[in-house]
Design a protein around this motif. Structure first.
Motif, PDB file in Angstrom:
ATOM      1  N   THR A   1      51.632 -92.707 -94.079  1.00 14.81           N
ATOM      2  CA  THR A   1      50.199 -92.937 -94.238  1.00 14.81           C
ATOM      3  C   THR A   1      49.550 -93.243 -92.891  1.00 14.81           C
ATOM      4  OG1 THR A   1      50.673 -93.799 -96.443  1.00 14.81           O
ATOM      5  CG2 THR A   1      48.473 -94.198 -95.587  1.00 14.81           C
ATOM      6  N   SER A   2      50.268 -93.964 -92.022  1.00 13.60           N
ATOM      7  CA  SER A   2      49.758 -94.230 -90.680  1.00 13.60           C
ATOM      8  C   SER A   2      49.521 -92.910 -89.937  1.00 13.60           C
ATOM      9  CB  SER A   2      50.747 -95.103 -89.896  1.00 13.60           C
ATOM     10  OG  SER A   2      50.456 -95.091 -88.526  1.00 13.60           O
ATOM     11  N   ASN A   3      50.459 -91.983 -90.056  1.00 14.10           N
ATOM     12  CA  ASN A   3      50.291 -90.667 -89.431  1.00 14.10           C
ATOM     13  C   ASN A   3      49.068 -89.945 -89.972  1.00 14.10           C
ATOM     14  OD1 ASN A   3      52.088 -89.850 -87.372  1.00 14.10           O
ATOM     15  ND2 ASN A   3      53.764 -89.941 -88.807  1.00 14.10           N
ATOM     16  N   PHE A   4      48.884 -90.037 -91.279  1.00 16.94           N
ATOM     17  CA  PHE A   4      47.757 -89.366 -91.920  1.00 16.94           C
ATOM     18  C   PHE A   4      46.422 -89.918 -91.388  1.00 16.94           C
ATOM     19  CE2 PHE A   4      44.726 -89.108 -95.518  1.00 16.94           C
ATOM     20  CZ  PHE A   4      44.711 -87.737 -95.694  1.00 16.94           C
ATOM     21  N   MET A   5      46.355 -91.259 -91.225  1.00 17.96           N
ATOM     22  CA  MET A   5      45.103 -91.901 -90.809  1.00 17.96           C
ATOM     23  C   MET A   5      44.797 -91.729 -89.326  1.00 17.96           C
ATOM     24  SD  MET A   5      45.742 -95.489 -92.718  1.00 17.96           S
ATOM     25  CE  MET A   5      44.539 -96.330 -91.712  1.00 17.96           C
ATOM     26  N   MET A   6      45.856 -91.597 -88.547  1.00 16.50           N
ATOM     27  CA  MET A   6      45.724 -91.683 -87.105  1.00 16.50           C
ATOM     28  C   MET A   6      44.778 -90.672 -86.484  1.00 16.50           C
ATOM     29  SD  MET A   6      48.989 -92.713 -85.237  1.00 16.50           S
ATOM     30  CE  MET A   6      49.730 -91.328 -86.042  1.00 16.50           C
ATOM     31  N   GLY A   7      44.730 -89.467 -87.058  1.00 15.38           N
ATOM     32  CA  GLY A   7      43.856 -88.435 -86.521  1.00 15.38           C
ATOM     33  C   GLY A   7      42.402 -88.878 -86.526  1.00 15.38           C
ATOM     34  N   VAL A   8      42.027 -89.604 -87.569  1.00 14.80           N
ATOM     35  CA  VAL A   8      40.633 -90.043 -87.684  1.00 14.80           C
ATOM     36  C   VAL A   8      40.308 -91.115 -86.649  1.00 14.80           C
ATOM     37  CG1 VAL A   8      38.960 -91.126 -89.217  1.00 14.80           C
ATOM     38  CG2 VAL A   8      40.496 -89.381 -90.095  1.00 14.80           C
ATOM     39  N   THR A   9      41.236 -92.073 -86.451  1.00 18.61           N
ATOM     40  CA  THR A   9      41.000 -93.109 -85.432  1.00 18.61           C
ATOM     41  C   THR A   9      40.851 -92.462 -84.057  1.00 18.61           C
ATOM     42  OG1 THR A   9      42.623 -94.357 -86.703  1.00 18.61           O
ATOM     43  CG2 THR A   9      41.717 -95.423 -84.764  1.00 18.61           C
ATOM     44  N   ALA A  10      41.691 -91.472 -83.775  1.00 21.67           N
ATOM     45  CA  ALA A  10      41.629 -90.799 -82.475  1.00 21.67           C
ATOM     46  C   ALA A  10      40.331 -90.013 -82.337  1.00 21.67           C
ATOM     47  CB  ALA A  10      42.828 -89.872 -82.301  1.00 21.67           C
ATOM     48  N   ALA A  11      39.842 -89.458 -83.466  1.00 17.81           N
ATOM     49  CA  ALA A  11      38.629 -88.649 -83.425  1.00 17.81           C
ATOM     50  C   ALA A  11      37.411 -89.471 -83.006  1.00 17.81           C
ATOM     51  CB  ALA A  11      38.378 -87.996 -84.785  1.00 17.81           C
ATOM     52  N   VAL A  12      37.472 -90.806 -83.228  1.00 16.79           N
ATOM     53  CA  VAL A  12      36.348 -91.670 -82.837  1.00 16.79           C
ATOM     54  C   VAL A  12      36.045 -91.512 -81.351  1.00 16.79           C
ATOM     55  CG1 VAL A  12      35.584 -94.079 -82.586  1.00 16.79           C
ATOM     56  CG2 VAL A  12      36.739 -93.358 -84.673  1.00 16.79           C
ATOM     57  N   SER A  13      37.087 -91.448 -80.514  1.00 15.98           N
ATOM     58  CA  SER A  13      36.833 -91.350 -79.074  1.00 15.98           C
ATOM     59  C   SER A  13      37.052 -89.946 -78.518  1.00 15.98           C
ATOM     60  CB  SER A  13      37.696 -92.356 -78.318  1.00 15.98           C
ATOM     61  OG  SER A  13      38.998 -92.353 -78.831  1.00 15.98           O
ATOM     62  N   ALA A  14      37.490 -89.002 -79.374  1.00 18.96           N
ATOM     63  CA  ALA A  14      37.768 -87.643 -78.894  1.00 18.96           C
ATOM     64  C   ALA A  14      36.514 -86.978 -78.309  1.00 18.96           C
ATOM     65  CB  ALA A  14      38.325 -86.791 -80.023  1.00 18.96           C
ATOM     66  N   GLY A  15      35.371 -87.171 -78.992  1.00 19.07           N
ATOM     67  CA  GLY A  15      34.124 -86.548 -78.540  1.00 19.07           C
ATOM     68  C   GLY A  15      33.773 -86.957 -77.120  1.00 19.07           C
ATOM     69  N   TYR A  16      33.919 -88.272 -76.862  1.00 17.67           N
ATOM     70  CA  TYR A  16      33.600 -88.782 -75.529  1.00 17.67           C
ATOM     71  C   TYR A  16      34.445 -88.114 -74.463  1.00 17.67           C
ATOM     72  CZ  TYR A  16      33.386 -91.994 -71.563  1.00 17.67           C
ATOM     73  OH  TYR A  16      33.254 -92.524 -70.317  1.00 17.67           O
ATOM     74  N   TYR A  17      35.761 -88.121 -74.679  1.00 15.37           N
ATOM     75  CA  TYR A  17      36.660 -87.580 -73.662  1.00 15.37           C
ATOM     76  C   TYR A  17      36.483 -86.077 -73.478  1.00 15.37           C
ATOM     77  CZ  TYR A  17      38.872 -91.978 -72.840  1.00 15.37           C
ATOM     78  OH  TYR A  17      39.086 -93.268 -72.462  1.00 15.37           O
ATOM     79  N   PHE A  18      36.169 -85.390 -74.577  1.00 14.57           N
ATOM     80  CA  PHE A  18      36.004 -83.939 -74.463  1.00 14.57           C
ATOM     81  C   PHE A  18      34.745 -83.576 -73.669  1.00 14.57           C
ATOM     82  CE2 PHE A  18      34.909 -79.665 -75.746  1.00 14.57           C
ATOM     83  CZ  PHE A  18      36.128 -79.032 -75.543  1.00 14.57           C
ATOM     84  N   THR A  19      33.606 -84.185 -74.053  1.00 17.77           N
ATOM     85  CA  THR A  19      32.356 -83.799 -73.389  1.00 17.77           C
ATOM     86  C   THR A  19      32.326 -84.241 -71.923  1.00 17.77           C
ATOM     87  OG1 THR A  19      31.342 -85.774 -74.314  1.00 17.77           O
ATOM     88  CG2 THR A  19      30.938 -83.714 -75.478  1.00 17.77           C
ATOM     89  N   ARG A  20      33.083 -85.318 -71.566  1.00 21.45           N
ATOM     90  CA  ARG A  20      33.129 -85.735 -70.160  1.00 21.45           C
ATOM     91  C   ARG A  20      34.103 -84.899 -69.343  1.00 21.45           C
ATOM     92  NH1 ARG A  20      30.262 -90.830 -70.412  1.00 21.45           N
ATOM     93  NH2 ARG A  20      28.958 -90.153 -72.130  1.00 21.45           N
ATOM     94  N   GLY A  21      34.779 -83.951 -69.992  1.00 20.16           N
ATOM     95  CA  GLY A  21      35.723 -83.110 -69.241  1.00 20.16           C
ATOM     96  C   GLY A  21      37.047 -83.781 -68.956  1.00 20.16           C
ATOM     97  N   TYR A  22      37.436 -84.790 -69.761  1.00 23.11           N
ATOM     98  CA  TYR A  22      38.726 -85.446 -69.553  1.00 23.11           C
ATOM     99  C   TYR A  22      39.842 -84.765 -70.339  1.00 23.11           C
ATOM    100  CZ  TYR A  22      36.152 -89.218 -67.314  1.00 23.11           C
ATOM    101  OH  TYR A  22      35.355 -89.937 -66.480  1.00 23.11           O
TER     102      TYR A  22
END
Lengths: 272, 112
Positions: free
Chosen positions: A197-218
């Motif tokens: 279940t932790s694996n299942f949830m983890m993608g969503v927690t990571a998605a919270v900051s994914a947008g920031y890192y992607f748009t900044r070119g990281y």
């Protein structure tokens, strides 16, 4: 090519233990390949999402990941992660690392005491868990029988997940570990259900900051590409293996890693 | 089909799609390079799309990364919709709130 194989290992371990593999990717690419910290976190975010998607696809099908528990707890992890990210600049990082280290050490003690327990016993089901119909069952391939289980401590679990979100927002590490511990120790879920279940949830927690890192070119495609391919394959294999392992075996692999992380956090808190 | 089976299928096919696009991009970059100057790569949807149409391997990999990043969001949407159809309004409400929080995070540009 080296990156692909490191990622393969990270995905395998991440899927097995419910940790996402970020904690293996960051040191590997910063120390091994001399990648900058921002790019390394960017790579670890995509690694976590790739591990989560690949492993959860099997865990949900095998009924190991409890999607109702996950939905309930995701509310806590996303709120925590958002709050943590907003507070990050004002937070006393060293004190937090130290407290987090203590918390992990305490959980390690709890897990050590239950190291040989295959399945949780003496559960009193929590009213919220009953209302949201979280109690479920799965077919355990290592025990070769259907394992029904009930969910306890929904409030405590929710609070731990809020903490896990906060920690990932504030410190950027270790949230997978807290997720597994919250479900294993507070909600008394079987260990295999906790990691799945932790694996299942983890993608969503990571998605919270994914947008920031992607748009900044990281998120550098040259780095992220091989990492995603390696981690996906590793997580796929890891999830296959995990279904056949005993809960007590997974605990025994988890425990030293937990101890190591707690010492690392305590050290980070003491040492400038 | 059970909700669990739908979710599993979605995660599986989403991951496969993203990985296939990335593998294609990496394979092309092996022969043609990334198609961008070193340490420059597309970070916005329009630039990625233009890059993909111009057949730049770097943009194709980035497209795969975007597909991967979209999986958790799509998964919440699918799950929330599933709860709604099964009249489980509490869980559907929770899913909607999580989606809202993710949108806020994206708009605020939240980092670790």
């Amino acid at each position: 090519m080296l990156l692909f194989f490191i990622s393969l290992g990270a995905g395998f371990a991440g899927a097995l233990l419910g940790l996402g593999g970020g904690m293996f990717i960051i040191p590997a690419v910063t120390l091994g390949l001399g990648v900058g910290m921002h790019q390394a976190i960017g790579a670890s975010i995509v690694a976590v999402i790739a591990t989560s998607s690949a492993s959860a696809a099997s865990y949900v099908r095998e009924n190991l990941a409890n999607i109702r528990v996950a939905t309930f707890l995701e509310l806590a992890t996303t709120s925590g992660a958002l709050l943590g990210a907003l507070l990050a600049s004002q937070a006393p990082g060293r004190l937090l690392s130290f407290l987090f280290g203590l918390l992990l050490l305490y959980s390690a003690y709890g897990m050590f005491r239950s190291r040989n327990a295959e399945l949780p016993e003496g559960i009193s089901p929590h009213p919220v868990a009953s209302r949201l119909r979280m109690h479920a069952s799965y077919f355990d391939r290592s025990l070769d029988r259907e394992v029904p289980y009930q969910v306890a401590g929904a409030t405590r679990g929710f609070l731990v997940m809020l903490g896990a979100g906060l920690v990932s927002g504030l410190l950027g590490v270790g949230s997978g570990m807290l997720k597994v511990l919250g479900m294993d120790q507070a909600m008394k879920l079987p260990m295999k259900v906790s990691t799945a279940t932790s694996n299942f949830m983890m993608g969503v927690t990571a998605a919270v900051s994914a947008g920031y890192y992607f748009t900044r070119g990281y998120i550098d495609p040259a780095l992220a590409g091989p990492v995603i391919l390696g981690v996906s394959l590793g997580a796929h294999l890891g999830s296959r293996v995990m279904c056949h392992l005993k809960s007590s075996t997974i605990r025994k692999v988890f425990l030293p890693l937990l101890l190591l992380t707690s010492l690392q956090m305590l050290w980070r808190g003491i040492h400038p | 089909m059970k909700l669990e089976e739908k979710i599993s299928l979605f995660l599986w096919s989403g991951g496969l799609c993203a990985n296939a696009v990335i593998a294609l991009g990496l394979l092309l970059s092996w022969f043609f390079g990334m198609g961008y100057p070193s340490s420059v790569y597309p970070t916005s949807p329009s630039v990625i799309l233009a890059g993909v149409l111009a057949f730049r391997p770097g943009a194709i990999i980035s497209l795969g990364v975007v597909l991967l990043l979209a999986i958790p969001v799509g998964r919440i949407l699918l799950l929330g919709w599933g709860y709604l159809r099964r009249k489980e309004y509490e869980l559907a409400g929770i899913s909607a709130t999580v989606l809202l929080l993710l949108t806020v995070a994206l708009l605020l540009g939240v980092r670790h």
